[in-house]
Design a protein around this motif. Structure first.
Motif, PDB file in Angstrom:
ATOM      1  N   UNK A  96       0.848  -1.210   0.000  1.00  8.52           N
ATOM      2  CA  UNK A  96       0.000   0.000   0.000  1.00  8.52           C
ATOM      3  C   UNK A  96       0.877   1.251   0.000  1.00  8.52           C
ATOM      4  N   UNK A  97       1.992   1.189   0.732  1.00  5.19           N
ATOM      5  CA  UNK A  97       2.934   2.318   0.696  1.00  5.19           C
ATOM      6  C   UNK A  97       3.440   2.548  -0.732  1.00  5.19           C
ATOM      7  N   UNK A  98       3.748   1.423  -1.402  1.00  9.63           N
ATOM      8  CA  UNK A  98       4.216   1.522  -2.796  1.00  9.63           C
ATOM      9  C   UNK A  98       3.137   2.134  -3.700  1.00  9.63           C
ATOM     10  N   UNK A  99       1.901   1.665  -3.516  1.00 14.05           N
ATOM     11  CA  UNK A  99       0.787   2.170  -4.327  1.00 14.05           C
ATOM     12  C   UNK A  99       0.589   3.668  -4.096  1.00 14.05           C
ATOM     13  N   UNK A 100       0.726   4.081  -2.823  1.00 11.84           N
ATOM     14  CA  UNK A 100       0.582   5.491  -2.465  1.00 11.84           C
ATOM     15  C   UNK A 100       1.597   6.355  -3.231  1.00 11.84           C
ATOM     16  N   UNK A 101       2.862   5.892  -3.214  1.00 11.84           N
ATOM     17  CA  UNK A 101       3.905   6.663  -3.907  1.00 11.84           C
ATOM     18  C   UNK A 101       3.674   6.668  -5.425  1.00 11.84           C
ATOM     19  N   UNK A 102       3.222   5.516  -5.930  1.00 13.85           N
ATOM     20  CA  UNK A 102       3.024   5.364  -7.379  1.00 13.85           C
ATOM     21  C   UNK A 102       1.898   6.301  -7.849  1.00 13.85           C
ATOM     22  N   UNK A 103       0.795   6.321  -7.104  1.00 13.88           N
ATOM     23  CA  UNK A 103      -0.350   7.170  -7.471  1.00 13.88           C
ATOM     24  C   UNK A 103      -0.023   8.654  -7.314  1.00 13.88           C
TER      25      UNK A 103
END
Lengths: 445, 445
Positions: free
Chosen positions: B13-20
């Motif tokens: 989810x941290x990765x998704x946050x940065x990606x978005x």
């Protein structure tokens, strides 16, 4: 012959300057009361009894002047004081609302359509009075302020004041020399019915992959449009032509005498002309169907994979006597329903009836004969029973019961409705002299 | 079962946050290098060998990871890091580029299309590695940055790097649960040919009184449009269907097993559906013609009595194998010429070929069987040989020589390309677990 330096002409140019300086754009509801006030003053100075009718939002100016020696002839001068919007401004070489007087032109919004016409008519009347000490006959002025927006409320005004409108002839607002330098007369305006078609096919624009199963607004609209007209321009609505009055032999003969324009060259047409008896025949006698505009979905750069929920078309018919816009609107909607287009919404935008006549009356014959003499012969004059354009002639004829003829100061490159609208000074001076001569001929000795 | 509180899920989810948070809108050429850099770092941390291809203006990310125990199976994960423009902003309930984690949703631009897909695939691989100490097989990542703008330069990149692309299966970017909560697989994307028709009839817009003799751009365009399609949606261009590959018995059987959607209700359709074998049959197997937009003349309020000199239509065909956009463009222009529409300019805007297969290979069967088990039975899965939408599957198949299957974390109300784009957290967690299970089944003991 009038000259630019004559005091009477100088005075009329001053009047034209002030008139054009009033930015009376009816589409913007701009400067209408001020312009009516200006006309009230101008016509009072001319010696007329003036009323500014104010019953509806746009004032209408009416004036009446009588000669000292009573006359049983009355000329009604119809004009409009409103003009088209000046935009796009960047195409003008000068301020549209400041009259430019060049070596050969008057330039400004309304110079041709039709502030120059009114001022030249007044100048001709003043010239006649200067020469003869009196007016030639009774003169009435009817100057509306909303001609460019479909003569809103004109009928209401005419109904209210119908007892004041009787005349023997109406001189209509506009007239021009054509590209062959023939001085033009015309005795009609086409009617019009403007309407909108709106196809709605879904809640929202769809991803265009749905085109595999969904019939879109855009296809429905193009199908409906194609059902209205054949490839030759003939309108396919049953009964559309029922009330068309066939032109008389004299009307046809008038048109047959005109010079056919070379539209292909002049307008840069890429497709052949529609089937027609002659260009001038069609322009004068045939009703038309036209798409003014189309709009649907994505109109920007590149692609957008959307199946539009909405498609719109604005259309118009130009009508001829005795077609009635309300009757045709009903025939149109019935036809679309019968053809399976119940899903398409049809809206009435505006309508006006057409007017046409053969320009055969003693006073109009005198007017035309004067022009033939003045401009140098039969072939220097063009006589058409109708303009291809639209205007409220039908209404003015209905309430004045007078035949109508249009003629004026303009020419084929005047740029009505466009930038750098202009008239030629010589045409302006010629009109004043020609009209003065005509006035001399109608006075009963 | 994975839970939101698992450290591995937390990390994803941290990765998704940065990606978005990276506003990688390809239509605006925005944040593309930064996003490629982010992916380079992410995949390096994952343990892959990463190349950022920079030969053309939009970087493309390629990565390859091998298990410690050599495997002769390779899965290529195709994805794209670019997203659609976020506008109109006022329809978003939160910042589109800030991931919102609600009680049941992830919300943000790209959550569904398709940043959530990539991050969930990486999480599943990490989960597998956490459980088994190694990767299950060779994994390749191909992540382009211009999918939303017709995969600009993708073919150039694939040509340059074709030796690196071989695989046994491609897992495609997108996939969703349909409105019946069936987990979807599909094995194709339609091709597309976008083009523009432009009719020009004169030098300038004409006064509409000329409609009595002049055939306008608008009529020419509507006639040409009507010549392209019949009322049932069938395309009238000779040879248009020549190269259409008929669906196989198995492909037809797959579609026959799907649940027909009630489009009339869901999309608020006002007109009947086009003739079709079934909605899903047409969406899967039929090429289409669609008008994306129309534009001509006066589109504002009220009327403008103009005969437009110009009328434009943007159209698209959706294509199926083996239709070729360049071949069809030629057939289209020949047809219009033969029908007498030489005056209409036809411009090619973009084209892409379609791809479709019957999803019948050992590894894909394993994938689908895993889903049937995981989601609760045959009827919890939908298998379609093609999406009705378009994407570069044809190209990726051509250069990888691997069969392609799309599946993912999304659902029927994700709002791809629209405001408040979202996925359901449970779908995200389920995908990770399901994919982890699948990976377990492909490891050769």
């Amino acid at each position: 012959m009038s000259k630019l330096t004559d005091p009477l002409i100088q005075q009329s140019i001053e009047q034209l300057k002030k008139y054009i300086a009033l930015p009376s754009v009816s589409a913007k509801q701009q400067a209408q009361p001020e312009t009516a006030k200006f006309l009230e003053q101008l016509l009072t100075e001319f010696g007329a009894e003036v009323s500014v009718w104010n019953d509806y939002d746009v004032p209408c100016v009416f004036a009446s002047a009588k000669p000292e020696k009573p006359s049983d002839t009355t000329i009604l001068i119809y004009d409009h004081y409103d003009v088209q919007p000046e935009e796009p401004l960047e195409l003008w070489e000068s301020d549209p609302f400041e009259l430019q007087v060049t070596s050969d032109k008057f330039i400004g919004r309304g110079a041709s359509d039709c502030k120059g016409d009114l001022i030249s008519r007044i100048a001709a009347l003043n010239l006649y009075r200067q020469e003869h000490g009196d007016l030639p006959c009774n003169i009435k002025f009817l100057i509306e302020g909303a001609e460019e927006v479909a003569s809103q409320h004109l009928e209401d005004y005419l109904k209210l004041h119908q007892n004041e409108l009787s005349a023997d002839m109406v001189i209509w607002e506009s007239g021009f020399k054509n590209e062959h330098e023939q001085f033009g007369f015309n005795g009609g305006t086409k009617g019009v019915l403007c309407f909108e078609l709106e196809a709605i096919s879904a809640n929202a624009d769809l991803h265009s992959s749905y085109a595999a199963v969904v019939d879109s607004a855009t296809w429905r609209l193009t199908q409906a449009l194609n059902a209205l007209r054949d490839k030759d321009g003939r309108i396919l609505i049953p009964g559309f032509y029922d009330d068309v009055v066939e032109p008389s032999e004299r009307e046809k003969a008038l048109v047959a005498q005109t010079i056919e324009p070379d539209l292909k060259e002049a307008l840069g047409l890429t497709t052949p002309l529609l089937k027609n008896k002659s260009v001038n025949y069609n322009l004068t006698f045939e009703p038309t169907i036209n798409i003014e505009g189309l709009s649907s979905g994505w109109e920007g750069q590149g692609v957008k994979t959307v199946t539009p929920k909405l498609a719109k078309a604005k259309l118009e018919f130009r009508l001829v006597p005795d077609q009635d816009p309300h009757d045709l609107f009903k025939k149109l909607t019935d036809y679309l329903n019968n053809q399976g287009f119940e899903d398409i919404k049809v809206s009435y935008l505006l309508g006006e009836k057409g007017y046409r006549w053969d320009l055969d009356s003693p006073i109009v014959n005198t007017l035309i004969d004067t022009a033939k003499d003045y401009f140098g012969g039969e072939d220097k004059v063009e006589i058409l029973p109708s303009s291809p354009e639209t205007g409220p002639m039908y209404l003015v004829n209905k309430y004045s019961q007078a035949p109508i003829v249009a003629c004026g100061v303009s020419y084929s490159k005047a740029g009505n409705h466009a930038s750098n609208e202009n008239i030629r000074i010589q045409d302006y001076l010629d009109f004043i002299d020609f009209f003065d001569e005509f006035l001399g001929k109608i006075v009963k000795e």
